[in-house]
Scaffold this motif. Structure first.
Motif, mmCIF file in Angstrom:
data_model
loop_
_atom_site.group_PDB
_atom_site.id
_atom_site.type_symbol
_atom_site.label_atom_id
_atom_site.label_comp_id
_atom_site.label_asym_id
_atom_site.label_seq_id
_atom_site.Cartn_x
_atom_site.Cartn_y
_atom_site.Cartn_z
ATOM 1 N N THR A 137 42.324 54.548 42.849
ATOM 2 C CA THR A 137 42.280 53.889 44.150
ATOM 3 C C THR A 137 40.838 53.885 44.632
ATOM 4 N N ILE A 138 40.367 52.701 45.025
ATOM 5 C CA ILE A 138 38.984 52.536 45.464
ATOM 6 C C ILE A 138 39.000 51.968 46.876
ATOM 7 N N ASN A 139 38.321 52.658 47.790
ATOM 8 C CA ASN A 139 38.202 52.162 49.164
ATOM 9 C C ASN A 139 37.239 50.985 49.184
ATOM 10 N N LEU A 140 37.631 49.931 49.891
ATOM 11 C CA LEU A 140 36.830 48.712 49.964
ATOM 12 C C LEU A 140 36.190 48.564 51.334
ATOM 13 N N PRO A 141 35.025 47.926 51.394
ATOM 14 C CA PRO A 141 34.439 47.616 52.707
ATOM 15 C C PRO A 141 35.304 46.588 53.430
ATOM 16 N N ALA A 142 35.200 46.556 54.748
ATOM 17 C CA ALA A 142 36.031 45.665 55.558
ATOM 18 C C ALA A 142 35.679 44.193 55.380
ATOM 19 N N ASP A 143 34.471 43.884 54.890
ATOM 20 C CA ASP A 143 34.023 42.494 54.827
ATOM 21 C C ASP A 143 34.321 41.805 53.489
ATOM 22 N N ILE A 144 35.350 42.227 52.779
ATOM 23 C CA ILE A 144 35.723 41.623 51.497
ATOM 24 C C ILE A 144 36.680 40.462 51.733
ATOM 25 N N ASP A 145 36.443 39.350 51.035
ATOM 26 C CA ASP A 145 37.342 38.199 51.071
ATOM 27 C C ASP A 145 38.448 38.443 50.042
ATOM 28 N N LYS A 146 39.596 38.925 50.503
ATOM 29 C CA LYS A 146 40.681 39.319 49.601
ATOM 30 C C LYS A 146 41.346 38.136 48.903
ATOM 31 N N SER A 147 41.072 36.921 49.374
ATOM 32 C CA SER A 147 41.634 35.728 48.724
ATOM 33 C C SER A 147 40.756 35.234 47.577
ATOM 34 N N ASN A 148 39.583 35.840 47.407
ATOM 35 C CA ASN A 148 38.651 35.403 46.371
ATOM 36 C C ASN A 148 38.267 36.597 45.487
ATOM 37 N N VAL A 149 39.199 37.009 44.633
ATOM 38 C CA VAL A 149 38.980 38.143 43.742
ATOM 39 C C VAL A 149 39.198 37.673 42.312
ATOM 40 N N LYS A 150 38.282 38.060 41.425
ATOM 41 C CA LYS A 150 38.407 37.706 40.011
ATOM 42 C C LYS A 150 38.444 38.992 39.195
ATOM 43 N N ALA A 151 39.199 38.961 38.079
ATOM 44 C CA ALA A 151 39.264 40.133 37.206
ATOM 45 C C ALA A 151 39.343 39.687 35.761
ATOM 46 N N GLY A 152 38.714 40.464 34.886
ATOM 47 C CA GLY A 152 38.758 40.193 33.454
ATOM 48 C C GLY A 152 38.676 41.507 32.683
ATOM 49 N N LEU A 153 39.249 41.505 31.489
ATOM 50 C CA LEU A 153 39.234 42.687 30.639
ATOM 51 C C LEU A 153 38.640 42.307 29.296
ATOM 52 N N LYS A 154 37.505 42.932 28.961
ATOM 53 C CA LYS A 154 36.829 42.620 27.709
ATOM 54 C C LYS A 154 36.221 43.889 27.136
ATOM 55 N N ASP A 155 36.450 44.128 25.861
ATOM 56 C CA ASP A 155 35.882 45.268 25.143
ATOM 57 C C ASP A 155 36.167 46.599 25.833
ATOM 58 N N GLY A 156 37.369 46.748 26.397
ATOM 59 C CA GLY A 156 37.757 48.006 27.031
ATOM 60 C C GLY A 156 37.204 48.222 28.421
ATOM 61 N N ILE A 157 36.552 47.205 28.991
ATOM 62 C CA ILE A 157 35.999 47.304 30.349
ATOM 63 C C ILE A 157 36.707 46.283 31.240
ATOM 64 N N LEU A 158 37.378 46.786 32.268
ATOM 65 C CA LEU A 158 37.993 45.929 33.279
ATOM 66 C C LEU A 158 36.933 45.646 34.329
ATOM 67 N N GLU A 159 36.636 44.359 34.558
ATOM 68 C CA GLU A 159 35.643 43.982 35.566
ATOM 69 C C GLU A 159 36.339 43.220 36.674
ATOM 70 N N ILE A 160 36.182 43.716 37.900
ATOM 71 C CA ILE A 160 36.765 43.105 39.090
ATOM 72 C C ILE A 160 35.607 42.662 39.977
ATOM 73 N N ILE A 161 35.608 41.388 40.357
ATOM 74 C CA ILE A 161 34.532 40.844 41.189
ATOM 75 C C ILE A 161 35.109 40.484 42.548
ATOM 76 N N LEU A 162 34.576 41.134 43.569
ATOM 77 C CA LEU A 162 34.990 40.904 44.956
ATOM 78 C C LEU A 162 33.842 40.209 45.678
ATOM 79 N N THR A 163 34.169 39.245 46.522
ATOM 80 C CA THR A 163 33.149 38.503 47.264
ATOM 81 C C THR A 163 33.217 38.891 48.736
ATOM 82 N N ARG A 164 32.050 39.031 49.336
ATOM 83 C CA ARG A 164 32.011 39.312 50.775
ATOM 84 C C ARG A 164 32.363 38.046 51.555
ATOM 85 N N LYS A 165 32.944 38.218 52.736
ATOM 86 C CA LYS A 165 33.264 37.083 53.609
ATOM 87 C C LYS A 165 31.984 36.378 54.019
ATOM 88 N N ALA A 166 32.096 35.090 54.295
ATOM 89 C CA ALA A 166 30.919 34.277 54.640
ATOM 90 C C ALA A 166 30.171 34.842 55.844
#
Length: 149
Positions: A108-137
């Motif tokens: 469980t990772i605490n997130l900052p309040a200014d994250i756009d939760k509708s714009n999240v991308k995730a990928g799994l490659k070579d044993g590394i899960l990468e999650i990209i969160l974007t800040r709100k405009a």
């Protein structure tokens, strides 16, 4: 051959420095080992960093398929859940040496309040899960020009 004066205090100081180095290395958060709770739940290691207006989370999940990972975002948390499975056909008693952890994992990772939760991308490659969160405009930094009189 030259004669060197023996100094017990110097040797004690050298031993103290070596012990400090060993404790620092062992207790350093940078060298965090994968934690397994008393319930047998694994907590994978993560890196979190900023890349422009994005927050990137990378989690170590060696041998895990994307079908075995579940991501959930609540108001202020990202929850990574899944399971690290043994190779099919192998049983506990078949192992000569078993250093890897198998079983359910969660982080469980605490997130900052200014994250756009509708714009999240995730990928799994070579044993590394990468999650990209974007800040709100409105949270993105803006440059403000100062007018001179």
């Amino acid at each position: 051959m030259s004669i060197v004066k023996w100094s017990p205090l110097k040797e004690i100081e050298e031993i103290r420095k070596e012990m400090d180095r060993l404790f620092e290395e062992f207790l350093s958060p940078v060298r965090r080992r994968r934690v397994v709770s008393s319930e047998g739940i694994i907590s994978p290691n993560v890196d979190i960093f900023e890349r422009g207006v994005e927050i990137v989370i990378q989690a170590e999940l060696p041998g895990v398929r994307k079908e075995d990972v579940e991501l959930t975002i609540t108001d202020d948390r990202l929850i990574i859940k899944g399971e690290i499975k043994r190779a099919e056909g192998l049983k506990e008693e078949d192992y000569i040496l078993n250093e890897r952890n198998y079983g359910p994992f969660t982080r469980t990772i605490n997130l900052p309040a200014d994250i756009d939760k509708s714009n999240v991308k995730a990928g799994l490659k070579d044993g590394i899960l990468e999650i990209i969160l974007t800040r709100k405009a409105e949270a993105k930094p803006r440059e403000i020009k100062i007018a001179l009189d």
